[in-house]
Design an enzyme around this catalytic site. Structure first.
Site, PDB file in Angstrom:
ATOM      1  N   CYS A 156      -3.481 -35.791   0.034  1.00  0.00           N
ATOM      2  CA  CYS A 156      -4.719 -35.585   0.788  1.00  0.00           C
ATOM      3  C   CYS A 156      -4.399 -34.859   2.085  1.00  0.00           C
ATOM      4  O   CYS A 156      -3.405 -35.166   2.751  1.00  0.00           O
ATOM      5  CB  CYS A 156      -5.392 -36.918   1.111  1.00  0.00           C
ATOM      6  SG  CYS A 156      -5.968 -37.831  -0.340  1.00  0.00           S
ATOM      7  N   CYS A 165     -12.927 -22.647  -9.452  1.00  0.00           N
ATOM      8  CA  CYS A 165     -12.198 -23.533  -8.538  1.00  0.00           C
ATOM      9  C   CYS A 165     -11.614 -22.762  -7.373  1.00  0.00           C
ATOM     10  O   CYS A 165     -10.806 -23.303  -6.614  1.00  0.00           O
ATOM     11  CB  CYS A 165     -11.101 -24.287  -9.287  1.00  0.00           C
ATOM     12  SG  CYS A 165      -9.895 -23.217 -10.101  1.00  0.00           S
TER      13      CYS A 165
END
Length: 405
Positions: A67, A362
């Site tokens: 993350c 994407c």
């Protein structure tokens, strides 16, 4: 030490100062203190925090590379990702209103690629630290679905059984509708003792399937994913949409895009994420470069009730895009290319008689490039929606519908 102001974020989520220096885990408007070194601010300490800064919900966030944006509020991340899409389109001269972003919740990622290695003290399983080969153990990850994290501690057994101190094993874990599907690559060659140990591992965890270096070994049930009315058994470690929530949004949007079409071509179809739901109302021709994915698609189609005809074609769409005359046999197209986009294929779409294209991407940068080509050929963007399946990462997807009069 010197002070620097963060003026913007880079495409990977790093803060960037007015001097062009990179500072990870910072936000625009923040004042940081540190030392300039090799284009970065080393040892950065936040002097003035942003109002958008929050305390990361995961204790691994500071070190894990999974993350990049847990230090930012959800509203900030959503605005930033929408802004990234808008900027990519603006750079190609495209002005369009975006629909509201759809963001998957925490604990929703259903596919994880962990890395394992043997050490002097035993084993390690985890994710790579940001921009590093160092492994970070992540037993309390809040990104993955609970089913994956409940099995996380047991993955060290796989490294004990077949890992090496000379390199890393990759352990892909997918949460399917019937349980966990684990695929190991870069493991030691199988021998009889290893097969016995791996069989015990499968039974202890009640795995749907375990594959080792591409070979399916054992499982308690067939792992499958649901695409519309069909159940598809993916190839070991296969690509799939990152979250069930994101997949549902994208399927609904592609249904909307090609509504009313009788014949649809699905380009870069994968294992049938869109082909199979769309075949409930239209005939579909699925084109994909990986034959294993198409075999899985067709098996799922044959076993599902009430679907219209589906045909498949193995084809490298980068080297051999579907030609304009072939495309003219269809009422609509769906295209979902990898990150490099689909410039050659969009060129053929532009020359064809197709009037409707559902586009999933994407990568906003290559999407904008390909969209410009379609617009120059007479298409207009009917609608466009950002979809965030990659929560707390710099990535964002796009679903769009192109119409031509």
């Amino acid at each position: 030490m010197d002070q620097f102001e963060i003026v913007r974020l880079g495409h990977k989520g790093d803060g960037i100062t007015a001097q062009g220096l990179f500072v990870p885990n910072t936000l625009p408007g923040e004042i940081v203190e540190g030392t300039e070194e090799n284009g970065r601010v080393q040892g950065a300490r936040i002097v003035t925090p942003s109002a958008d800064r929050v305390r990361p919900g995961c204790r691994h966030a500071k070190f894990c590379g999974g993350c990049a944006m847990q230090h930012a509020s959800d509203d900030f991340v959503a605005r930033w990702k929408v802004g990234f899409v808008e900027a990519a389109l603006k750079n190609q001269g495209i002005a369009v209103d975006l629909g509201p972003i759809s963001t998957s919740p925490e604990r929703s990622r259903r596919r994880a690629v962990f890395h394992g290695r043997r050490t002097k003290k035993g084993t390690m399983v985890g994710l790579h630290a940001r921009a590093s080969d160092s492994l970070v153990e992540v037993p309390d990850c809040i990104l993955m679905v609970p089913e994956i994290m409940e099995a996380y501690a047991a993955l060290s057994r796989l490294v004990e059984i077949g890992g090496s101190r000379r390199g890393e094993m990759d352990i892909t874990v997918i949460s399917t509708d019937t349980g966990l599907d684990i695929s190991v690559t870069n493991g030691k060659p199988l021998d009889l003792d290893m097969q016995v140990e791996l069989g015990r591992f499968v039974r202890d965890l009640n795995l749907s399937r375990l594959s080792w270096n591409g070979e399916a070994l054992a499982g308690e049930a067939q792992p499958y994913l649901t695409f519309g009315k069909a159940h598809v058994v993916p190839a070991p470690g296969a690509f799939l949409q990152a979250t069930a929530e994101g997949q549902a949004v994208l399927i609904a949007l592609m249904r909307k895009a090609v509504a009313g079409a009788d014949r649809v071509i699905d380009l870069f179809s994968g294992s049938g994420t869109f082909s199979l739901p769309i075949s409930e109302h239209a005939e579909v021709h699925a084109v994909e470069g990986v034959s294993d994915m198409l075999e899985a698609l067709m098996k799922g189609w044959r076993q599902a009730p009430g679907l219209k005809a589906v045909t498949v074609e193995t084809r490298d769409l980068y080297r051999q895009p579907v030609r304009e005359d072939e495309l003219n046999a269809f009422d609509a197209a769906i295209i979902d290319p990898p990150r490099p986009g689909a410039l050659a294929q969009c060129g053929e779409i532009a020359k064809s008689h197709l009037k409707t294209v559902g586009f999933v991407s994407c990568n906003p940068i290559t999407f904008a490039r390909d969209a410009k080509l379609l617009i120059e050929a007479g298409f207009e963007i009917d609608w466009i929606v950002p979809v965030d399946q990659f929560r707390w990462s710099p990535h964002v997807e796009i679903a769009a519908c192109f119409k031509r009069a």
